[in-house]
Motif scaffolding. Structure first.
Motif, PDB file in Angstrom:
ATOM      1  N   THR B  60       0.840  -1.196   0.000  1.00  0.00           N
ATOM      2  CA  THR B  60       0.000   0.000   0.000  1.00  0.00           C
ATOM      3  C   THR B  60       0.876   1.247   0.000  1.00  0.00           C
ATOM      4  O   THR B  60       2.041   1.199   0.383  1.00  0.00           O
ATOM      5  CB  THR B  60      -0.870   0.077   1.273  1.00  0.00           C
ATOM      6  N   GLU B  62       0.556   3.614   2.072  1.00  0.00           N
ATOM      7  CA  GLU B  62       0.857   3.938   3.458  1.00  0.00           C
ATOM      8  C   GLU B  62       2.076   3.169   3.960  1.00  0.00           C
ATOM      9  O   GLU B  62       2.868   3.675   4.740  1.00  0.00           O
ATOM     10  CB  GLU B  62      -0.343   3.627   4.348  1.00  0.00           C
ATOM     11  N   GLU B  63       2.207   1.940   3.474  1.00  0.00           N
ATOM     12  CA  GLU B  63       3.334   1.112   3.908  1.00  0.00           C
ATOM     13  C   GLU B  63       4.663   1.739   3.471  1.00  0.00           C
ATOM     14  O   GLU B  63       5.579   1.913   4.280  1.00  0.00           O
ATOM     15  CB  GLU B  63       3.172  -0.282   3.307  1.00  0.00           C
ATOM     16  N   MET B  65       5.124   4.832   2.545  1.00  0.00           N
ATOM     17  CA  MET B  65       5.260   6.162   3.142  1.00  0.00           C
ATOM     18  C   MET B  65       5.837   6.051   4.550  1.00  0.00           C
ATOM     19  O   MET B  65       6.687   6.841   4.950  1.00  0.00           O
ATOM     20  CB  MET B  65       3.902   6.864   3.200  1.00  0.00           C
ATOM     21  N   GLY B  66       5.348   5.060   5.303  1.00  0.00           N
ATOM     22  CA  GLY B  66       5.849   4.846   6.661  1.00  0.00           C
ATOM     23  C   GLY B  66       7.359   4.662   6.640  1.00  0.00           C
ATOM     24  O   GLY B  66       8.098   5.284   7.413  1.00  0.00           O
TER      25      GLY B  66
END
Lengths: 288, 348
Positions: B60, B62-63, B65-66
């Protein structure tokens, strides 16, 4: 001398737990007290906002809902699992290992695969509906998949072996002479079960119950897949904070409260078990 | 204080990781979704340019980005992310300002692809795929929908046979669009109004689903679903009765992009990689295999007409796409979004 040897033996496990369990938990704890950066990420300013937000009625309601679903799943698993363990323990000794093996067999496949199997079974164009139609059932059948019932079913199915194993241990160690003694004293089968066997084996079931409850309350896969994403449990909320909202601090605050709930339950469970076993020893010991 | 020590631990961890890496080699690291590149694209790039690029996957936005935020972009050279996330990378100062002279194949892009709202002039991101979010339905089982309200307020016959996307932004976008608001609306009163609309819609849904909705259409379990155009195409592959329509209120324009990290130590190779992706033939692979539209004129013009006939939404022009508003990063309002979605999910 003996002490030093056990210290050496215990050290690797202790180091492992510290590095991969205690330290990450402390990091999560620390994160809960910072702000979410405006573009996600973490703004290192101290705040109590996240912890306070966990107790907002909206999130408190999600906590209660999760506890309700987990409690329901754990209760059903406890009853079904106890019955199964009782039946296995009542079988001739030589058959018991095979029966236990079948009880834990589903564990050999992946959790997701097992959950998807239920989707195949329960959906409106699925196997159960097809069989019902074949048997001549007409008209609209109730929606089974994507309901709260499907979520509870999935949790019970996946975690049932925990109760079976936990209940089987005391049941298999039960001295048959105790039941005989009870009968000699005039108790019927039901009274013997209710007043003698059940109290002795209850701690095992309670352990199973707590296991299922703790595993269920943090679960997020089953509500997402079998509940069609319509039932948000606390696990889904934590997942969403980390993976879609990019709000790690709030996700951490939620996780900390969840971990605290679990710790309280597990401690209470250990305490109750200890009391039960010392009580039994004090009264002469029954399971030898 | 605690923050500093947390960072120290994280940095120490990363330093360990990096030393381990440096010992093996020093490849160009590209992070992408699984199946989003031709299987041999990396190998061909390496053979053609003498680089040692390596592909890592993220599930994802978000993954990845983290990871990028935690490591300040170190350890990665090129990442594929959706446009709002590219914007965040830019805002955080992690995205490289692009030197167009090193990307001659930019000329292959449609002129519209250089005017995208999130990054006019492609200063920090290069679009890779783009498309819309609309309604995907079984034309043999239900009449053609025309409005988002056909999904949000379904007829009795459709109740329990519709699904919506589970991802916050798109779930809310359906509500915003049906009310004529911007897909990036942040006004609290409008957000609440949309929440109420979506709670009412929840009672008529079969499920929230953003991974298997097209197979539900294929089986007939669902008849009308909110879908990304490319994913509706996957349904069409299995059943030609499945059709895609953009409701009259409009759609969002989603764009997946390629970004070079400022921290990259292989900038020239990173440029060369993006340039190779923009080659008409390489880029065509994405349209032919992922069934997403690509903003590359040379690639789209090389497509087999049979493919365009089978998947009519592939023929949508870039001018038509640009009529729709892009999802943008909403910054601090993300918390309101996330809370609104929780309220919808917790409602009975």
């Amino acid at each position: 001398m003996q002490d030093r040897k056990s210290l050496v033996l215990v050290a690797p496990a202790f180091a492992w737990l510290t590095a991969f369990m205690v330290v990450p938990c402390l990091l999560i704890l620390a994160l809960a007290f910072f702000r979410r950066g405006i573009y996600g990420g973490i703004d290192y300013t101290f705040t109590l906002e996240n912890v306070a937000m966990v107790f907002d009625p909206l999130y408190a309601r999600i906590f209660l809902k999760s506890a309700w679903i987990a409690g329901l799943a754990a209760s059903i698993a406890a009853v079904v699992g106890y019955a199964a363990a009782y039946a296995i323990a009542a079988m001739p000794r030589r058959h018991q290992p095979a029966l236990l093996f079948f009880a834990i067999l589903p564990f050999w496949s992946n959790y997701l695969v097992r959950t998807y199997a239920w989707i195949v079974l329960l959906n409106r164009e699925g196997l159960i509906v097809a069989i019902a139609r074949w048997l001549g059932v007409e008209g609209a059948l109730p929606q089974m998949l994507y309901t709260e019932g499907a979520v509870v079913l999935g949790l019970v199915y996946n975690y049932l072996p925990f109760v079976i194993l936990a209940a089987y241990a005391p049941l298999s160690r039960l001295n048959p002479e105790i039941a005989e003694a009870s009968r000699d004293l005039g108790a019927g089968g039901w009274t013997t079960f209710r007043r003698v066997i059940l109290p002795i084996t209850l701690p095992g079931v309670a352990t199973g119950f707590v296991f299922v409850f703790v595993l269920s309350i943090g679960n997020f896969v089953t509500p997402a897949l079998l509940g069609g994403g319509q039932f948000q449990m606390i696990g889904n909320l934590v997942y969403a904070q980390f993976l879609t909202a990019n709000d790690w601090p709030f996700g951490s605050a939620l996780s900390m409260v969840l971990i605290a709930v679990m710790l309280v339950l597990l401690t209470a469970q250990t305490y109750a078990n200890e009391r039960a076993s010392t009580g039994r020893q004090a009264s002469g010991g029954v399971d030898g | 204080m605690v923050g500093i020590s947390c960072r120290a631990v994280a940095i120490a961890g990363m330093a360990l990781g990096l030393t381990a890496f440096a010992a093996s080699a020093d490849p160009l690291v590209i992070s992408n979704w699984d199946g989003y590149l031709a299987p041999d694209a990396i190998k061909q790039f390496n053979e053609a340019t003498g680089n040692s690029a390596e592909l890592v996957l993220h599930a994802t936005n978000e993954e990845i980005m983290g990871k990028l935020i935690a490591a300040k972009g170190k350890g990665y050279d090129v990442v594929f992310v959706s446009s709002p996330f590219a914007e965040v990378l830019h805002n955080l100062g992690l995205a490289e300002e692009l030197d167009h002279s090193k990307l001659p194949n930019l000329k292959n892009l449609y002129p519209e692809a250089t005017t995208l709202a999130h990054d006019k002039g492609n200063t920090f991101s290069v679009p890779y795929t783009w498309g819309t979010t609309g309604l995907c339905y079984r034309s043999d089982l239900t009449p053609a929908p025309t409005s988002w309200n056909d999904l949000l307020k379904p007829t009795d016959a459709l109740k329990g046979k519709t699904t919506m996307l589970a991802t916050d932004r798109w779930l809310l976008a359906a509500g915003f669009l049906s009310e004529g608001y911007s897909v990036n609306e942040t006004d609290k009163a409008k957000l609440q109004q949309t929440r109420d609309l979506l709670i009412a819609a929840k009672k008529t849904l079969l499920a929230y689903d953003d991974t298997t909705f097209y197979s539900k259409l294929v089986s007939g379990e669902a008849q009308l679903v909110q879908a990304w155009d490319g994913w509706c195409n996957y349904g069409i592959t299995e059943n030609p009765q499945i059709k895609y329509v953009i409701p009259k209120e409009g759609s969002d324009l989603w764009v997946d992009t390629m970004v070079i990290l400022k921290a990259s130590e292989h900038k020239d190779a990173a440029y060369a990689f993006i340039n190779s992706m923009l080659d008409g033939k390489t880029h065509r692979w994405a349209a032919e295999n992922i069934l997403y539209k690509v903003p590359n004129k040379a690639a789209m013009e090389g497509l087999d007409p049979a493919l365009l006939q089978k998947y009519p939404n592939m023929t949508m022009t870039s001018a038509e796409l640009l009529k729709h508003e892009q999802l943008r990063d909403v910054g601090a309002a993300q918390r309101d979004y996330s809370r609104t979605v929780s309220e919808i999910m917790a409602a009975n």
